[in-house]
Motif scaffolding. Structure first.
Motif, PDB file in Angstrom:
ATOM      1  N   ASP A 137       0.838  -1.199   0.000  1.00  0.00           N
ATOM      2  CA  ASP A 137       0.000   0.000   0.000  1.00  0.00           C
ATOM      3  C   ASP A 137       0.878   1.256   0.000  1.00  0.00           C
ATOM      4  OD1 ASP A 137       0.944   0.348   2.591  1.00  0.00           O
ATOM      5  OD2 ASP A 137      -0.901  -0.345   3.545  1.00  0.00           O
ATOM      6  N   ASP A 138       0.245   2.406   0.157  1.00  0.00           N
ATOM      7  CA  ASP A 138       0.976   3.673   0.086  1.00  0.00           C
ATOM      8  C   ASP A 138       2.036   3.795   1.172  1.00  0.00           C
ATOM      9  OD1 ASP A 138      -0.479   4.412  -2.086  1.00  0.00           O
ATOM     10  OD2 ASP A 138      -1.848   5.742  -1.008  1.00  0.00           O
ATOM     11  N   ASN A 139       1.875   3.085   2.277  1.00  0.00           N
ATOM     12  CA  ASN A 139       2.851   3.150   3.361  1.00  0.00           C
ATOM     13  C   ASN A 139       3.918   2.066   3.268  1.00  0.00           C
ATOM     14  OD1 ASN A 139       1.546   5.349   4.689  1.00  0.00           O
ATOM     15  ND2 ASN A 139       0.018   3.926   5.476  1.00  0.00           N
ATOM     16  N   GLY A 140       3.810   1.215   2.249  1.00  0.00           N
ATOM     17  CA  GLY A 140       4.809   0.167   2.078  1.00  0.00           C
ATOM     18  C   GLY A 140       4.474  -1.135   2.771  1.00  0.00           C
ATOM     19  N   THR A 141       3.247  -1.292   3.246  1.00  0.00           N
ATOM     20  CA  THR A 141       2.834  -2.522   3.928  1.00  0.00           C
ATOM     21  C   THR A 141       2.206  -3.475   2.925  1.00  0.00           C
ATOM     22  OG1 THR A 141       2.440  -1.289   5.966  1.00  0.00           O
ATOM     23  CG2 THR A 141       1.455  -3.476   5.815  1.00  0.00           C
ATOM     24  N   THR A 142       2.560  -4.764   3.001  1.00  0.00           N
ATOM     25  CA  THR A 142       2.057  -5.734   2.031  1.00  0.00           C
ATOM     26  C   THR A 142       0.535  -5.805   2.077  1.00  0.00           C
ATOM     27  OG1 THR A 142       2.349  -7.525   3.645  1.00  0.00           O
ATOM     28  CG2 THR A 142       4.157  -7.109   2.118  1.00  0.00           C
ATOM     29  N   LEU A 143      -0.060  -5.976   0.908  1.00  0.00           N
ATOM     30  CA  LEU A 143      -1.519  -6.020   0.826  1.00  0.00           C
ATOM     31  C   LEU A 143      -2.086  -7.303   1.421  1.00  0.00           C
ATOM     32  CD1 LEU A 143      -2.005  -4.586  -2.787  1.00  0.00           C
ATOM     33  CD2 LEU A 143      -2.125  -3.371  -0.597  1.00  0.00           C
ATOM     34  N   SER A 144      -1.285  -8.338   1.466  1.00  0.00           N
ATOM     35  CA  SER A 144      -1.688  -9.590   2.115  1.00  0.00           C
ATOM     36  C   SER A 144      -0.456 -10.171   2.794  1.00  0.00           C
ATOM     37  CB  SER A 144      -2.263 -10.576   1.092  1.00  0.00           C
ATOM     38  OG  SER A 144      -1.310 -10.860   0.085  1.00  0.00           O
ATOM     39  N   PRO A 145      -0.648 -10.979   3.837  1.00  0.00           N
ATOM     40  CA  PRO A 145       0.514 -11.502   4.573  1.00  0.00           C
ATOM     41  C   PRO A 145       1.405 -12.366   3.687  1.00  0.00           C
ATOM     42  CG  PRO A 145      -1.515 -11.811   5.823  1.00  0.00           C
ATOM     43  CD  PRO A 145      -1.924 -11.402   4.442  1.00  0.00           C
ATOM     44  N   ASP A 262       4.580  -0.088  -8.521  1.00  0.00           N
ATOM     45  CA  ASP A 262       4.214  -1.104  -7.538  1.00  0.00           C
ATOM     46  C   ASP A 262       3.178  -2.062  -8.127  1.00  0.00           C
ATOM     47  OD1 ASP A 262       5.888   0.002  -5.705  1.00  0.00           O
ATOM     48  OD2 ASP A 262       4.323   1.013  -4.542  1.00  0.00           O
ATOM     49  N   GLY A 263       3.347  -3.335  -7.804  1.00  0.00           N
ATOM     50  CA  GLY A 263       2.405  -4.347  -8.262  1.00  0.00           C
ATOM     51  C   GLY A 263       2.692  -4.900  -9.639  1.00  0.00           C
TER      52      GLY A 263
END
Length: 558
Positions: A137-145, A262-263
């Motif tokens: 996401d915009d903060n750099g956290t993975t969208l899924s574990p 990203d993505g």
């Protein structure tokens, strides 16, 4: 597509075979020599020096894809070399920013480590395929574990739960977590908050990249030394095949890479964390090791005509060629602008109320997010950012703004500069002038009321103590000057009467460089009388303009 060798690496013969193929491929591509060894990843490699008794990932699974080989077949090579592709060199924007930010941060705090961001990229590629191709996401956290296999001793290490399932959701055994695949017990020691959101999150690429960098730099390693580099990688996963794979990607990224949105990063083809099992076993083979085959019977009579060969099956039609949809290039920051930073001023020892904020913009003035911005304190000052450093790296949000940590003024007064610049890009920086003023008091009073008297030529028996406050609070560290003045209307220094003594014993009637203690108190040095008699005045003045005038009387004894 990258070369593919083997399945998920586990202890035993499978990893040994993979390593042999990897070394052969890298030799054909003129890659640097790498160590090939037995595949027991459950044992500490000889000579390695892990920061603790376990590896960072718990020797969990990882992707075994190798980078493209840029050299065509050479005489004597025994394997087919795949063609090159630019896609493999693409690293998702947020992931690339995280690696470069970690490199900058560690270069400031631990320059002797010589950590290259390409090493983080190589490990990130092997551990998670660059956070699943940059699915953050915009903060750099993975969208899924991103979770590794359960570490229950079946094919991997046996590590009982250490986090009560907080990171990996498993309350029985641990699992490697996040884009850099930390096991919870290692994250508890090495976790970082690189994006200044108040959390140490192994699923955040910025936090995880900085943690990985600090882990690799442990034990005072200098990663420019090959032996230390190998030890650092082996401390992450104690497998010679892992070492070989990471080194191959390290050399590949050193030869060049580029940013992709990203993505859109290339996903690994070999299994890794959360992947299903890879391709099935190879076809059945004869006991001698040759591939199985069905013999074709020959004629039974020499005069008999051979049977006609069965018709060959028609070739399957070629699949239609599809053109991938065009990708929109990631916006590029072209300049930094002041995003409303107010006046930067604070008294010595206090926190600045205002924080430096900038915004990244493209050539058309549109905001560009996910940009690593470095804030640097420049000048003759002991002011630092909250946390103790003179440098901080912050990733801008989706609105393009990045805000520096709060400034904490030191004791050195005067002006200095806070410089904002874009990490690893030639974009003009923005300078902000900040000022530290001396500590102040708005009130100063004598703590006692006893009359101060002395005989001519004698020492005053009582000392003078004052207390300074500012807005009703104790004013600690405030500069004070004490002067024997001529009169209430003439504040110039007196030329006779009571005096202090200098280091050489000579009379002094003006003292500077005095400061209140942490309770706001100041005790003046001893005061002496000369031969003049009468009533004299001592004026004490603080920074900030607070004053108090005290009477000193000199009279002959009755």
């Amino acid at each position: 597509m990258a070369a593919q060798f083997g399945r998920r690496l586990r202890r035993g013969a499978t990893t040994t075979a993979v390593a042999a193929l990897a070394v052969a491929a890298l030799s054909a591509s003129q890659a640097p020599a790498i160590v090939s060894g037995g595949g027991d990843s459950g044992k500490q490699a000889s000579g390695s020096s892990a920061p603790d008794s376990d590896s960072a990932s718990g020797d969990s699974s990882y992707h075994t894809d190798l980078p493209p080989l840029n050299t065509p077949d050479k005489p004597g090579t025994s394997i087919d070399l795949p063609g090159t592709t630019e896609a493999e060199a693409g690293i998702p924007a947020s992931v690339l920013d995280a690696y470069k930010q970690a490199e900058q941060t560690i270069a400031s705090s631990n320059p002797g480590c010589n950590l290259p961001w390409q090493l983080l990229a190589a490990i990130g590629k092997v551990e998670s395929g660059q956070a699943r191709g940059g699915r953050v996401d915009d903060n750099g956290t993975t969208l899924s574990p991103i979770l590794g296999p359960v570490l229950n001793g079946v094919g991997f290490a046996n590590i009982s739960d250490t986090d009560n399932g907080a990171y990996d959701g498993d309350k029985t055994h641990d699992r490697a977590v996040g884009p850099m695949q930390f096991i919870p017990s290692t994250w508890a020691t090495w976790g970082q908050d690189a994006n200044s959101d108040g959390r140490k999150d192994p699923n955040n690429i910025f936090d995880a990249a900085l943690a990985a960098g600090r882990y690799l730099c442990a034990n005072n390693r200098d990663l420019s030394v090959k032996a230390n580099l190998d030890q650092a990688i082996l401390s992450y996963n104690r497998s010679q095949e892992y070492l070989a794979t990471v080194l191959s990607w390290l050399e590949y990224y050193k030869r060049g890479s580029h940013e992709v949105p990203d993505g859109t990063g290339v996903l690994p083809t070999n299994p890794g964390p959360l992947d299903p099992d890879g391709p099935g076993d190879s076809p059945a083979s004869d006991p001698d090791g040759s591939p199985g085959s069905t013999p074709t019977p020959g004629p039974s009579d020499p005069n008999e005509s051979p049977s006609p060969e069965p018709p060959k099956p028609p070739k399957p039609p070629k699949p239609p060629t599809t053109t991938p949809p065009p990708t929109t290039p990631a916006p590029t920051v072209e300049r930094l602008e002041n995003a409303g930073t107010g006046k930067l001023s604070a008294t010595a020892g206090a926190a600045f109320a205002e924080r430096v904020t900038v915004r990244g913009e493209d050539a058309k003035g549109k905001a560009v997010g996910k940009v690593a911005v470095q804030f640097l304190i420049v000048g003759d000052t002991d002011t630092k950012f909250a946390g103790g450093g003179k440098q901080a790296v912050v990733t801008s949000g989706s609105d393009g703004t990045a805000t520096a940590p709060a400034l904490q003024a030191g004791e050195t007064t005067g002006e200095f500069t806070v410089r904002a610049s874009v990490v690893s890009r030639t974009v003009p920086g923005v300078d902000f002038t900040a000022t530290v003023t001396e500590r102040q008091a708005d009130s100063v009073v004598r703590t006692g009321d006893k009359e101060l008297t002395a005989a001519p030529g004698a020492e005053f028996a009582d000392t003078v103590e004052v207390k300074a406050t500012n807005d009703g609070a104790v004013a600690a560290g405030v500069a004070v000057k004490a002067t024997m003045i001529k009169s209430a209307d003439d504040a110039s220094t007196a030329d006779k009467g009571p005096h202090f003594k200098g280091a050489d014993g000579q009379p002094l009637r003006a003292l500077t460089g005095l400061k209140t203690n942490d309770q706001g108190l100041l005790v003046l040095p001893k005061i002496f009388a000369d031969d003049a008699t009468g009533t004299f005045l001592l004026r004490i003045e603080t920074a900030g303009g607070a004053k108090v005038t005290i009477e000193l009387k000199v009279a002959a004894p009755a």
